[in-house]
Design an enzyme around this catalytic site. Structure first.
Site, PDB file in Angstrom:
ATOM      1  N   TYR A  32     -32.371   7.892 -10.316  1.00  0.00           N
ATOM      2  CA  TYR A  32     -32.463   6.504  -9.860  1.00  0.00           C
ATOM      3  C   TYR A  32     -33.622   5.783 -10.538  1.00  0.00           C
ATOM      4  O   TYR A  32     -33.466   4.666 -11.053  1.00  0.00           O
ATOM      5  CB  TYR A  32     -32.643   6.474  -8.345  1.00  0.00           C
ATOM      6  CG  TYR A  32     -32.892   5.100  -7.774  1.00  0.00           C
ATOM      7  CD1 TYR A  32     -31.868   4.163  -7.719  1.00  0.00           C
ATOM      8  CD2 TYR A  32     -34.155   4.740  -7.295  1.00  0.00           C
ATOM      9  CE1 TYR A  32     -32.090   2.894  -7.199  1.00  0.00           C
ATOM     10  CE2 TYR A  32     -34.381   3.480  -6.767  1.00  0.00           C
ATOM     11  CZ  TYR A  32     -33.354   2.566  -6.726  1.00  0.00           C
ATOM     12  OH  TYR A  32     -33.587   1.307  -6.216  1.00  0.00           O
TER      13      TYR A  32
ATOM     14  N   SER B 235     -36.117  -2.339  -9.234  1.00  0.00           N
ATOM     15  CA  SER B 235     -36.719  -1.771  -8.024  1.00  0.00           C
ATOM     16  C   SER B 235     -38.218  -1.700  -8.239  1.00  0.00           C
ATOM     17  O   SER B 235     -38.692  -1.684  -9.385  1.00  0.00           O
ATOM     18  CB  SER B 235     -36.158  -0.368  -7.765  1.00  0.00           C
ATOM     19  OG  SER B 235     -36.908   0.309  -6.768  1.00  0.00           O
TER      20      SER B 235
END
Length: 309
Positions: free
Chosen positions: A155, A142
């Site tokens: 996350y 990400s």
């Protein structure tokens, strides 16, 4: 440039979103596909669509299950051919406040986002290396894995780990002379359904029967807001596929979908360089030693590097 036509790609999380976009892009290049996902209904639809473009085998797989991973890998290679392109894309996302953090959610996020990548690599990389063929690994991280923003510690930890794993693996493969490249895909804002699918997974891993009506409404509102943000401002997932294909062909270490992390990257780089102490004679000696060590590794196991003197 790595030629793709005639190869076989194994793609996790391939039934929707970015994974499906990558599968479509590879299919257009003449790549055979072994696709996996946890969502059987979405997987069936993806298989039907992709079968019109190339040879496809679809398997339901929880990427945390190592035994199942190995079994699916055997079946995939038997049906589609030896895998030389591995895409570890399956993941879970969504914001989590500090108050929501729990052991169960740490295990869930790390198990899927980094454990699933490790399982894919450990299942397929020895096979690729043993065949002596050129290959490539793509790991989906990400943009916040490059520069954490503080929106969700669990996350962002998992995705930062994927970035570090990919960078280290790519360098070690090159130093040891294996013809296998590594790309870390760092999506920014992409119009996926990640918010809804992640909430379902979170609720299954860490159910909160004691949640109040107010808490449930907050969760639903947050999911709606995130989904609306992604759909209104996010890149079409199909646009990520060609970026990955181009990175694989070129052997590029990074594929980044947009510039949403630019500000955080700049701040992080400045903070890191500001934290470096002034250079010393020891730093120079370490530089010389590390350069010599890298040269020895590139030349093969002729001898072990000794300690710096």
């Amino acid at each position: 440039m790595l030629e793709l036509a005639g190869r076989t790609a194994f793609i996790t999380g391939a039934a929707q979103g970015i994974g499906l976009g990558i599968a479509r892009a590879f299919a257009r290049e003449g790549v055979g596909l072994a696709i996996t996902d946890i969502d059987q209904e979405a997987l069936d639809k993806a298989e039907a669509e992709l079968s019109a473009l190339t040879t496809v085998a679809a398997f339901r797989l929880d990427v945390r299950d190592r035994a199942a991973f190995a079994s699916v890998a055997d079946a995939a290679e038997a049906r589609v051919g030896p895998v030389t392109l591995l895409v570890n894309n399956a993941g879970i996302g969504g914001p989590l406040s500090i108050a929501e953090m729990s052991y169960e959610l740490w295990d869930l996020y790390l198990g899927i986002n980094i454990g699933g990548v490790i399982n894919g690599i450990q299942t397929f990389l020895p096979r690729i290396i043993a065949r002596g063929e050129a290959g490539h690994v793509v790991n989906t991280a990400s943009a916040v894995g490059l520069a954490p923003a503080g929106g969700s510690t669990i996350y962002e930890t998992s995705k930062t780990a994927v970035v570090g794993l990919s960078e280290s693996l790519g360098k070690q493969l090159a130093l040891e002379g294996h013809p296998v490249g590594v790309t870390v895909l760092c999506p920014g804002v992409v119009a996926t359904n990640l918010a809804a699918t992640s909430r379902t997974a979170r609720d299954g891993a860490a159910p909160r029967p004691e949640a109040s009506a107010e808490e449930r409404e907050r969760d639903e509102r947050r999911e709606r807001d995130e989904t609306s943000f992604l759909r209104n401002l996010g890149m079409d997932p199909d646009a990520a596929g060609p970026m990955v294909v181009a990175a694989v062909k070129a052997g590029a270490p990074y594929a980044i979908t947009d510039r949403s992390a630019a500000g955080q990257l700049t701040q992080r780089a400045k903070a890191l360089f500001s934290a470096l102490p002034p250079a010393t004679e020891l730093d120079h000696k370490l530089d010389v030693f590390m350069a010599a060590q890298r040269r020895r590794m590139a030349q093969g196991p002729a001898g072990e590097a000794g300690p710096p003197r």
